[in-house]
Design a protein around this motif. Structure first.
Motif, short mmCIF file in Angstrom:
data_model
loop_
_atom_site.label_atom_id
_atom_site.label_comp_id
_atom_site.label_asym_id
_atom_site.label_seq_id
_atom_site.Cartn_x
_atom_site.Cartn_y
_atom_site.Cartn_z
N UNK A 80 -8.00 18.79 -4.55
CA UNK A 80 -6.90 18.64 -5.50
C UNK A 80 -6.68 17.19 -5.92
N UNK A 81 -7.31 16.25 -5.21
CA UNK A 81 -7.17 14.82 -5.54
C UNK A 81 -8.32 14.33 -6.42
N UNK A 82 -9.14 15.24 -6.89
CA UNK A 82 -10.31 14.86 -7.69
C UNK A 82 -9.92 13.98 -8.86
N UNK A 83 -10.73 12.93 -9.08
CA UNK A 83 -10.51 12.04 -10.21
C UNK A 83 -9.59 10.87 -9.92
N UNK A 84 -8.99 10.81 -8.73
CA UNK A 84 -8.08 9.73 -8.39
C UNK A 84 -8.74 8.76 -7.41
N UNK A 85 -8.51 7.48 -7.62
CA UNK A 85 -9.08 6.44 -6.76
C UNK A 85 -8.17 6.23 -5.56
N UNK A 134 -0.30 5.47 -7.69
CA UNK A 134 -1.26 4.54 -8.30
C UNK A 134 -0.65 3.79 -9.47
N UNK A 135 0.23 4.46 -10.19
CA UNK A 135 0.86 3.86 -11.37
C UNK A 135 2.02 2.92 -11.04
N UNK A 136 2.37 2.83 -9.76
CA UNK A 136 3.57 2.06 -9.39
C UNK A 136 3.28 0.60 -9.09
N UNK A 176 9.43 4.70 -7.99
CA UNK A 176 8.63 3.91 -7.05
C UNK A 176 8.64 2.44 -7.41
N UNK A 177 8.55 2.14 -8.70
CA UNK A 177 8.61 0.73 -9.12
C UNK A 177 9.96 0.12 -8.78
N UNK A 178 11.04 0.90 -8.90
CA UNK A 178 12.37 0.40 -8.56
C UNK A 178 12.47 0.08 -7.07
N UNK A 179 11.85 0.91 -6.24
CA UNK A 179 11.87 0.64 -4.79
C UNK A 179 11.10 -0.63 -4.46
N UNK A 180 9.95 -0.82 -5.08
CA UNK A 180 9.17 -2.04 -4.83
C UNK A 180 9.96 -3.27 -5.26
N UNK A 181 10.57 -3.21 -6.43
CA UNK A 181 11.37 -4.34 -6.92
C UNK A 181 12.60 -4.56 -6.05
N UNK A 226 0.86 -1.17 0.00
CA UNK A 226 0.00 0.00 0.00
C UNK A 226 0.91 1.23 0.00
N UNK A 227 0.52 2.26 -0.72
CA UNK A 227 1.28 3.51 -0.71
C UNK A 227 0.63 4.51 0.24
N UNK A 228 1.46 5.21 0.99
CA UNK A 228 1.01 6.28 1.88
C UNK A 228 1.67 7.58 1.43
N UNK A 229 0.86 8.54 1.03
CA UNK A 229 1.35 9.85 0.62
C UNK A 229 1.16 10.80 1.79
#
Length: 203
Positions: free
Chosen positions: A60-65, A39-41, A111-116, A4-7
């Motif tokens: 400002x987060x409108x449109x994001x799940x 979300x893209x990561x 972010x993808x590099x960190x997950x990997x 899970x990502x926490x911003x």
């Protein structure tokens, strides 16, 4: 299990004198952009912790799940936001990707590099190398994430990551992520590098 990502976006940007979350890159606020990149990561979901001006920030987060959690104690510092996130994720037992929204050079590839990288690390953790220190964005393993409730003040997981066995934390080498946005000079430098839109005079 996907992380899970926490911003973390609860601060008031007092030193900067304006909400850094609402600065823009290519017309997109940094808050929206950071949540979108998360979300893209490839994470399972994204939790955004808001505090100061939370109604404006939520808009400002409108449109994001994404899921929003409000830190009523945001003035106490970063640790309070991590504690807010930990309470919201009490039923989650996976890794957590922690990121702020004041690194205008951030890309989903980081972010993808960190997950990997965390998947290869013996500690299950990965973090960004900032000169000699480890910081965000960072992928925090479940056992370490459970320490979030013990953090105090304006501190995150840097000290805990530093305590891990030598070589056990995967390190992301990304000097561009050392550019954050604490002062007007930082904003000017980011604009010069093409990482932020110009700020209109008088704002």
């Amino acid at each position: 299990m996907a992380p899970v990502a926490v911003v973390l976006a609860a601060g008031a940007s007092r030193r900067l004198g304006r909400p850094k979350q609402l600065l823009t890159r290519e017309g997109e606020t940094l808050l929206h952009r950071t949540a979108r990149l998360a979300l893209d990561s490839g994470v399972a979901r994204v939790l955004v912790v808001l505090g100061a001006r939370h109604e404006t920030m939520r808009a400002a987060l409108a449109g994001l799940d994404v899921t929003v959690s409000i830190n009523a104690d945001w003035e106490q510092g970063m640790a309070s936001s991590l504690q807010t996130a930990a309470r919201s994720l009490a039923e989650f037992d996976g890794s957590v990707l922690v990121l702020g929204c004041d690194q205008p050079a951030l890309e989903a590839a980081h972010l993808r590099a960190l997950v990997a990288g965390a998947a290869e690390a013996s500690s299950g953790c990965a973090a960004t190398l900032h000169r000699q220190a480890l910081g965000v964005p960072a992928l925090i393993a479940p056992a370490l994430w459970r320490e979030a409730t013990d953090l105090q003040g304006d501190r995150g997981f840097g000290a805990a990551l530093a305590r891990q066995a030598a070589g056990s934390v995967w390190r992301l080498q990304a000097p561009e992520l050392e550019q954050d946005l604490d002062t007007p000079g930082d904003v000017e430098a980011a604009i010069a590098r093409g990482w932020l839109d110009s700020v209109p005079a008088g704002e």
